[in-house]
Scaffold this active site. Structure first.
Site, PDB file in Angstrom:
ATOM      1  N   CYS A   2       0.861  -1.180   0.000  1.00  0.00           N
ATOM      2  CA  CYS A   2       0.000   0.000   0.000  1.00  0.00           C
ATOM      3  C   CYS A   2       0.894   1.225   0.000  1.00  0.00           C
ATOM      4  CB  CYS A   2      -0.853   0.019   1.260  1.00  0.00           C
ATOM      5  SG  CYS A   2      -1.791  -1.490   1.500  1.00  0.00           S
ATOM      6  N   ARG A  27       1.460   1.872  -6.144  1.00  0.00           N
ATOM      7  CA  ARG A  27       1.647   0.865  -5.085  1.00  0.00           C
ATOM      8  C   ARG A  27       0.335   0.166  -4.729  1.00  0.00           C
ATOM      9  NH1 ARG A  27       6.204   0.952  -2.246  1.00  0.00           N
ATOM     10  NH2 ARG A  27       5.141   0.031  -0.476  1.00  0.00           N
ATOM     11  N   TRP A  75      -3.869  -1.514  -1.308  1.00  0.00           N
ATOM     12  CA  TRP A  75      -3.856  -2.697  -2.178  1.00  0.00           C
ATOM     13  C   TRP A  75      -4.162  -3.829  -1.225  1.00  0.00           C
ATOM     14  CZ3 TRP A  75      -3.653  -4.112  -7.137  1.00  0.00           C
ATOM     15  CH2 TRP A  75      -3.238  -5.408  -7.464  1.00  0.00           C
ATOM     16  N   ASN A 101       0.910  -0.616   6.161  1.00  0.00           N
ATOM     17  CA  ASN A 101       1.257  -1.368   4.958  1.00  0.00           C
ATOM     18  C   ASN A 101       1.906  -2.653   5.434  1.00  0.00           C
ATOM     19  OD1 ASN A 101       2.146  -2.225   2.439  1.00  0.00           O
ATOM     20  ND2 ASN A 101       3.995  -0.971   2.536  1.00  0.00           N
ATOM     21  N   GLY A 102       1.459  -3.801   4.932  1.00  0.00           N
ATOM     22  CA  GLY A 102       2.049  -5.071   5.344  1.00  0.00           C
ATOM     23  C   GLY A 102       0.991  -5.974   5.940  1.00  0.00           C
ATOM     24  N   GLU A 482       8.343 -20.688 -19.617  1.00  0.00           N
ATOM     25  CA  GLU A 482       8.207 -19.297 -19.164  1.00  0.00           C
ATOM     26  C   GLU A 482       9.365 -18.432 -19.695  1.00  0.00           C
ATOM     27  OE1 GLU A 482       5.930 -17.574 -18.061  1.00  0.00           O
ATOM     28  OE2 GLU A 482       6.850 -15.850 -17.100  1.00  0.00           O
ATOM     29  N   LYS A 486       8.764 -15.109 -21.978  1.00  0.00           N
ATOM     30  CA  LYS A 486       9.295 -13.782 -21.625  1.00  0.00           C
ATOM     31  C   LYS A 486      10.007 -13.179 -22.824  1.00  0.00           C
ATOM     32  CE  LYS A 486       7.506 -12.814 -18.814  1.00  0.00           C
ATOM     33  NZ  LYS A 486       6.477 -13.576 -18.324  1.00  0.00           N
ATOM     34  N   GLU A 489       7.529 -12.148 -25.545  1.00  0.00           N
ATOM     35  CA  GLU A 489       6.710 -11.001 -25.144  1.00  0.00           C
ATOM     36  C   GLU A 489       7.451  -9.677 -25.240  1.00  0.00           C
ATOM     37  OE1 GLU A 489       3.645 -12.076 -21.628  1.00  0.00           O
ATOM     38  OE2 GLU A 489       5.735 -12.448 -21.145  1.00  0.00           O
ATOM     39  N   HIS A 505      12.012 -35.576 -31.718  1.00  0.00           N
ATOM     40  CA  HIS A 505      10.870 -36.011 -32.520  1.00  0.00           C
ATOM     41  C   HIS A 505      10.429 -34.947 -33.529  1.00  0.00           C
ATOM     42  CE1 HIS A 505      10.667 -39.571 -30.114  1.00  0.00           C
ATOM     43  NE2 HIS A 505      10.609 -38.856 -29.004  1.00  0.00           N
ATOM     44  N   LYS A 604      -2.122  -6.183 -20.135  1.00  0.00           N
ATOM     45  CA  LYS A 604      -1.849  -6.806 -18.833  1.00  0.00           C
ATOM     46  C   LYS A 604      -2.991  -7.739 -18.452  1.00  0.00           C
ATOM     47  CE  LYS A 604       0.549  -7.172 -14.984  1.00  0.00           C
ATOM     48  NZ  LYS A 604       1.716  -8.051 -15.132  1.00  0.00           N
TER      49      LYS A 604
HETATM   50  C1  G6P Z   1      -2.136 -11.561 -20.491  1.00  0.00           C
HETATM   51  C2  G6P Z   1      -0.782 -11.062 -20.013  1.00  0.00           C
HETATM   52  C3  G6P Z   1       0.100 -12.240 -19.567  1.00  0.00           C
HETATM   53  C4  G6P Z   1      -0.637 -13.067 -18.533  1.00  0.00           C
HETATM   54  C5  G6P Z   1      -1.981 -13.560 -19.060  1.00  0.00           C
HETATM   55  C6  G6P Z   1      -2.807 -14.209 -17.974  1.00  0.00           C
HETATM   56  O1  G6P Z   1      -1.990 -12.208 -21.703  1.00  0.00           O
HETATM   57  O2  G6P Z   1      -0.144 -10.337 -21.019  1.00  0.00           O
HETATM   58  O3  G6P Z   1       1.296 -11.742 -19.006  1.00  0.00           O
HETATM   59  O4  G6P Z   1       0.161 -14.155 -18.147  1.00  0.00           O
HETATM   60  O5  G6P Z   1      -2.741 -12.453 -19.535  1.00  0.00           O
HETATM   61  O6  G6P Z   1      -3.151 -13.248 -17.032  1.00  0.00           O
HETATM   62  P1  G6P Z   1      -3.702 -13.553 -15.599  1.00  0.00           P
HETATM   63  O7  G6P Z   1      -4.030 -12.219 -15.018  1.00  0.00           O
HETATM   64  O8  G6P Z   1      -4.926 -14.403 -15.780  1.00  0.00           O
HETATM   65  O9  G6P Z   1      -2.645 -14.282 -14.840  1.00  0.00           O
END
Ligand code: G6P
Length: 609
Positions: A2, A27, A75, A101-102, A482, A486, A489, A505, A604
């Site tokens: 927060c 935050r 938050w 916060n925490g 992953e 990354k 993306e 294969h 996002k």
């Molecule tokens: C979007 C984002 C990804 C994320 C995915 C799932 O495609 O760009 O970075 O992994 O959504 O999002 P979520 O909020 O469901 O984890």
């Protein structure tokens, strides 16, 4: 995570608090509130929603004659994000205001004691216990009362408190949660982070853990928890606003990568106890129901799906329950066989991804039990699940998930061990060993982050490479997936994540000089097989990068570049092994001058099918 702002001095208080809070919205931003000390009364205004809601509410109030005040943007980690749970919180007599916060881990025990002594609580938050505790210590100086609170409260916390009988005084305290002081001329500021006061002063006081600070217009004094004076250390801030918001990092993504040790520590807080047991009290599911489960499904999208992949290995290994994993957009249309004995886990950082929500709605309609794993309190996933486990990573601003991924891994490992504990599928000693090791993950991740320069140097050699493969087996497979995601993306480079043993294969036909193959080989029971697969890639001319455990001599023979991570148990190692891959993608992308925080074509949160 927060945002806190406090001010004592001659300016109209809301003119400092409202812009200060707006500067901290990064935050957290689900609700906000302020308290202004008017000399003999305190006015509190709180609103659910973004800062604009609070701003509108404050605009109509005559609170500008105040002499000091505190504000908070929230938050949520505890209690739904509504106006009642917004900070500041007050005691029964409305003589104390607290922003926090925490997480106060032992809040439930503290609350029961206070309720037994006649206190009544207005909110569902852990924070409110502090206000009532301080109310009981009205005869002590405020700083001493806060010291007593800090001695009794467990967990990571930053507190800022005002009391009606002490105008011109704000008391703050911190342990593992940030709190800094800005020094002005006849005025002083206290905040979670520098941007809150940067327009007023560049003179900052650094506050260490377990310190209590008294902030008055003319003075700042710091003591330890026994009341002994501590030297006040000042620093000049050289950053501009943008740099300050990013904590001095050039991008939010890099900041968030570096926040992972704290995010993981927060996610573990109160969930692993000293006796080596997993405690998931917030799950609120009957153990009998968990014992009756005969199949587990994990559904998610994007990065969260890679956490689901790791969860399959973990839950199957530890509970011997069959686990199916699904990309959420596939799950609902493939007519999966579900019933009341199925446990369905939906993982979504945002908790709003439409495909994941549709999948869990489908599962609930079949009578299955649904657990949501989300980073956003009261998100749609949280509301619509039978039970919820939060990752406590704080808001993630970079579009590419980093700290939310590693905390998802941690939560899924906790859930796997918890199921094993409840179902008696694992020796308690073995659970204890893993739990003890989980507590060391924040330090382990920190040590990987220290290799950042080394990883940047490797990345610098790959600026022109168009084709990458990321390979792994078992727990290393989701890590490889992953790593590839990354890179795709944020660096816009073709990168395929593949099961190392599957390359022969078909995809091995693509390996030739100029292709980079990143192998992850930290899972001991398959490591030698992964290394053999990497030999095959090298024999076809691939450039080999290997992520291995420290001191793994075999790897050096096979690889052009080796990145070491601390030794750890299989599956727990996923948390550390992915960090170099985040950094590798980061450095390749930034060397190309790309905006890693806002990659092209991505959002996002994806709320369309
Ligand atoms: C979007 C984002 C990804 C994320 C995915 C799932 O495609 O760009 O970075 O992994 O959504 O999002 P979520 O909020 O469901 O984890």
């Amino acid at each position: 995570m927060c945002g806190i702002v406090g001010y004592v001095g001659p300016r109209p208080v809301t003119d400092v608090l409202i812009p200060g809070l707006s500067r901290l919205e990064y935050r957290g931003y689900d609700s906000a509130g302020i308290a202004v000390h008017g000399g003999d009364t305190m006015t509190v205004v709180k609103r659910a929603g973004r800062m604009s809601e609070l701003e509108a509410a404050v605009a109509g109030l005559d609170v500008n004659g105040g002499r000091g005040g505190v504000g908070h943007t929230r938050w949520a980690t505890h209690g739904a994000p509504n106006t009642t749970n917004a900070h500041p919180h007050q005691d029964c007599a409305a003589s104390v205001v607290v922003v926090h916060n925490g997480i106060i881990e032992n809040w439930a025990a503290l609350k029961s004691e206070l309720v037994a002594r006649g206190h009544s609580f207005a909110s569902d938050t852990d924070t409110e216990v502090v206000a009532h505790m301080i109310e009981e210590m009205a005869d002590l100086p405020l700083a001493e009362a806060v010291r007593q609170v800090m001695k009794r409260a467990d967990g990571a916390l930053a507190l800022v408190v005002m009391r009606v009988q002490d105008p011109d005084l704000i008391v703050g305290a911190r342990r593992h949660s940030p709190l800094v002081v800005g020094r002005g001329d006849g005025e002083n500021f206290i905040a979670s982070d520098i941007p809150a006061f940067l327009e007023h002063t560049r003179d900052m006081v650094v506050l260490d853990d377990d310190r209590v600070i008294e902030v008055r217009p003319e003075s700042v004094t710091i003591t330890d928890l026994d009341g002994n004076p501590v030297e006040v250390r000042e620093r000049k801030i050289e950053w501009d606003f943008e740099a300050a918001e990013k904590g001095g990092y050039p991008t939010f993504m890099l900041k968030e990568i570096h926040e992972q040790p704290d995010a993981i520590a927060d996610t573990l807080l109160g969930r692993v106890d000293a006796s080596g047991q997993v405690q998931l009290k917030e799950l609120e599911l009957d153990d009998r129901l968990l014992r009756a489960v005969d199949k587990v499904f994990v559904v998610a999208c994007g990065t969260s799906y890679h956490a689901a992949m790791m969860a399959k290995y973990a839950i199957e290994r530890w509970t011997r329950l069959p686990v199916e994993i699904d990309i959420a957009s596939e799950f609902r249309y493939r007519d999966p066989v579900l019933d009341a004995r199925s446990l369905v886990v939906g993982i979504s950082q945002s908790g709003e991804t439409i495909d994941t929500l549709a999948a869990i709605r489908y599962a609930r309609a079949q009578g299955s039990t649904v657990i949501g794993v989300s980073n956003v309190v009261d998100s749609a996933l949280a509301r619509e699940s039978d039970a919820v486990l939060y990752t406590r990573a704080g808001p993630e601003i970079g579009v590419a998930a980093t700290k939310t991924f590693t905390t998802q891994l941690v939560v899924m490992q906790l859930l796997g061990l918890y199921l094993a504990q409840v179902r008696g599928s694992m020796d308690p000693g073995a659970i204890e060993q893993l739990v003890t090791e989980m507590r060391t993950l924040p330090e382990a991740v920190k040590s990987v982050l220290e290799r950042d320069d080394e990883i940047a140097k490797i990345a610098a050699e790959f600026g022109d490479v168009r084709d990458f493969f990321f390979l792994g087996r078992s727990g290393d497979f989701p890590v490889a997936m992953e790593g590839a995601l990354k890179l795709k993306e944020i660096a816009y480079v073709r990168a395929e994540g593949y099961a190392a043993g599957e390359m022969k294969h078909g995809p091995i036909a693509l390996i030739e000089p100029g292709v980079v193959v990143v192998g992850v080989a930290t899972d001991n029971h398959v490591k030698s097989k992964t290394l053999s697969n990497m030999e095959e890639m090298r024999a076809r001319g691939g450039t080999i990068v290997l992520v291995v455990e420290e001191g793994d001599g075999d790897a050096k023979e096979v690889a052009d570049h080796v990145i070491e991570v601390p030794r750890g148990s299989d599956l727990l190692c996923t948390v550390t092994a992915v960090v170099p891959l985040q950094l590798l993608a980061y450095h390749i992308a930034t060397a190309k001058g790309l905006d890693v925080d806002k990659p092209r074509n991505l959002a996002k949160t994806v709320t369309v099918e």
